[in-house]
Structures are given as structure tokens and as C-alpha cells.
Design an enzyme around this catalytic site. Structure first.
Site, PDB file in Angstrom:
ATOM      1  N   LYS A   1       0.851  -1.193   0.000  1.00 23.68           N
ATOM      2  CA  LYS A   1       0.000   0.000   0.000  1.00 23.68           C
ATOM      3  C   LYS A   1       0.887   1.243   0.000  1.00 23.68           C
ATOM      4  O   LYS A   1       1.870   1.320   0.722  1.00 23.68           O
ATOM      5  CB  LYS A   1      -0.898   0.023   1.234  1.00 23.68           C
ATOM      6  CG  LYS A   1      -1.774  -1.175   1.405  1.00 23.68           C
ATOM      7  CD  LYS A   1      -3.139  -1.057   0.838  1.00 23.68           C
ATOM      8  CE  LYS A   1      -3.891   0.152   1.290  1.00 23.68           C
ATOM      9  NZ  LYS A   1      -4.981   0.439   0.373  1.00 23.68           N
TER      10      LYS A   1
ATOM     11  N   GLU B   1       5.354 -10.424   4.960  1.00 24.78           N
ATOM     12  CA  GLU B   1       6.525  -9.823   5.602  1.00 24.78           C
ATOM     13  C   GLU B   1       6.405  -8.319   5.433  1.00 24.78           C
ATOM     14  O   GLU B   1       6.180  -7.822   4.333  1.00 24.78           O
ATOM     15  CB  GLU B   1       7.819 -10.277   4.957  1.00 24.78           C
ATOM     16  CG  GLU B   1       9.033  -9.593   5.579  1.00 24.78           C
ATOM     17  CD  GLU B   1      10.219  -9.505   4.638  1.00 24.78           C
ATOM     18  OE1 GLU B   1      10.982  -8.531   4.787  1.00 24.78           O
ATOM     19  OE2 GLU B   1      10.374 -10.356   3.770  1.00 24.78           O
TER      20      GLU B   1
ATOM     21  N   TYR C   1      -0.835 -25.634  -7.750  1.00 21.87           N
ATOM     22  CA  TYR C   1      -0.270 -25.736  -6.403  1.00 21.87           C
ATOM     23  C   TYR C   1      -0.935 -26.879  -5.637  1.00 21.87           C
ATOM     24  O   TYR C   1      -0.266 -27.646  -4.942  1.00 21.87           O
ATOM     25  CB  TYR C   1      -0.447 -24.413  -5.662  1.00 21.87           C
ATOM     26  CG  TYR C   1       0.393 -24.303  -4.416  1.00 21.87           C
ATOM     27  CD1 TYR C   1       1.719 -23.882  -4.484  1.00 21.87           C
ATOM     28  CD2 TYR C   1      -0.126 -24.605  -3.164  1.00 21.87           C
ATOM     29  CE1 TYR C   1       2.504 -23.780  -3.343  1.00 21.87           C
ATOM     30  CE2 TYR C   1       0.649 -24.510  -2.023  1.00 21.87           C
ATOM     31  CZ  TYR C   1       1.967 -24.095  -2.116  1.00 21.87           C
ATOM     32  OH  TYR C   1       2.740 -24.003  -0.986  1.00 21.87           O
TER      33      TYR C   1
END
Length: 184
Positions: free
Chosen positions: A107, A133, A166
């Protein structure tokens, strides 16, 4: 590989559970914005934070990760020490369609304060809360706010489905809730 618009994101979230809980419009009065935007979704950071510290002189090793590397905090805000980082997770749980790749961007409100968000892409058919993170690149302590916007996810639809997703690979971070630490 087109970037998907708000009406597609809304439909996938409400009809297929792609984002839960889903905030249908951008909320920004008195908070760092979150919710549906024109070409993405601004996710919120939850109130659990793993703050990295060197109190125990630990070594960060992704193959032998130790809990001595951080302290866990829960609360409405988190202070990130200077030149350090925290691990957190999204409030939202994501279920990525088989023909979609999701990219995360930080952001601008936090970026203007020297706080950088790093997340790996969300792969086709991955699901879970996203571990994030948040790095403080400044020489000053920095505050982040739980249950407010932390990053924006962009949804890119592929020209077709991949041969192996995945989920097909049984990825090691599938279905994660909370902060997922490094795994081999």
C-alpha cells in the site's frame, strides 16, 4: 494475461468463496483502506505479529528455522523496530482459481513511511491466509494497524489452466491459517 476487474473479483468472492470475509467496497474513513478496488482487492493485516529480534542472538536459517528469531505479539497495533521486520497474516482467507495467478503490491500509505510489504505470488489453486513480511526500512520505529489495509492483490487470469497447480503438487503452504513459518 488480463488483470481482472472489480465485477469479476466480486463474483468470484461471493459465488465461489475466493475471498472470505469479503468487503464489497473500499473502506477508508479513518483507516488505511481495504476492500474491493477497481482492479484488485486490498487485504487487511490480522492482529497477530511475529517481530524479529536479536535478543537471543539467533540466526535466521530457512532450513533450520528457530522460534528464537522472533517474539509474538497480539494487538491493535504493532511497532516494527528500526531496520527490522515482522511476519503477519491477512484477515482474509483466499481460494485461488486454477487459471489465476495473484500478485501482491504494498500500500502506498505504508510505502511512503518506509514500510515495504513482500509476499510471494499466490499460485493457481493455492488457498489459505497469506503470510506477509512487512519490512521497516527506516532508522525509526514504525507502527502498523491491525484490521486495516496492508497490501493489494491483483488477479491475473492465464490464457488457460496450467498442467499442474499448487494443489496438484500438494504445496507445503496449502491451507495455512495464521503466520506460516519457513518449511522445507
Amino acid at each position: 494475461m488480463p488483470i481482472m476487474p472489480d465485477h469479476w473479483i466480486r463474483r468470484m468472492a461471493t459465488e465461489h468463496g475466493m475471498i472470505e470475509p469479503f468487503v464489497e467496497s473500499q473502506r477508508r474513513e479513518g483507516v488505511i483502506s481495504f476492500g474491493l478496488s477497481s482492479y484488485g482487492y486490498d487485504a487487511r493485516v490480522a492482529d497477530e505479529f511475529k517481530v524479529f529480534t536479536n535478543v537471543d542472538n539467533a540466526l535466521v536459517d530457512p532450513k533450520k528455522f528457530s522460534d528464537d528469531s522472533f517474539v509474538t505479539r497480539k494487538g491493535e497495533t504493532c511497532i516494527i523496530p528500526p531496520n527490522s521486520f515482522v511476519l503477519a497474516h491477512t484477515v482474509e482467507y483466499f481460494r485461488i482459481p486454477r487459471d489465476v495467478l495473484v500478485i501482491c503490491l504494498g500500500k502506498s500509505t505504508y510505502a511512503r513511511c518506509g514500510l515495504i510489504v513482500n509476499v510471494t505470488p499466490l499460485e493457481p489453486e493455492w488457498e489459505g491466509q497469506v503470510t506477509i513480511e512487512i519490512s521497516n526500512t527506516t532508522p525509526l520505529p514504525a507502527r502498523i494497524y491491525a484490521n486495516e489495509g496492508i497490501c493489494q492483490f491483483l488477479f491475473l487470469q492465464g490464457a488457460g489452466e496450467p498442467e499442474i497447480s499448487y494443489a496438484d503438487r500438494r504445496g507445503k503452504y496449502m491451507g495455512q491459517r495464521g503466520v506460516a513459518l519457513p518449511r522445507l
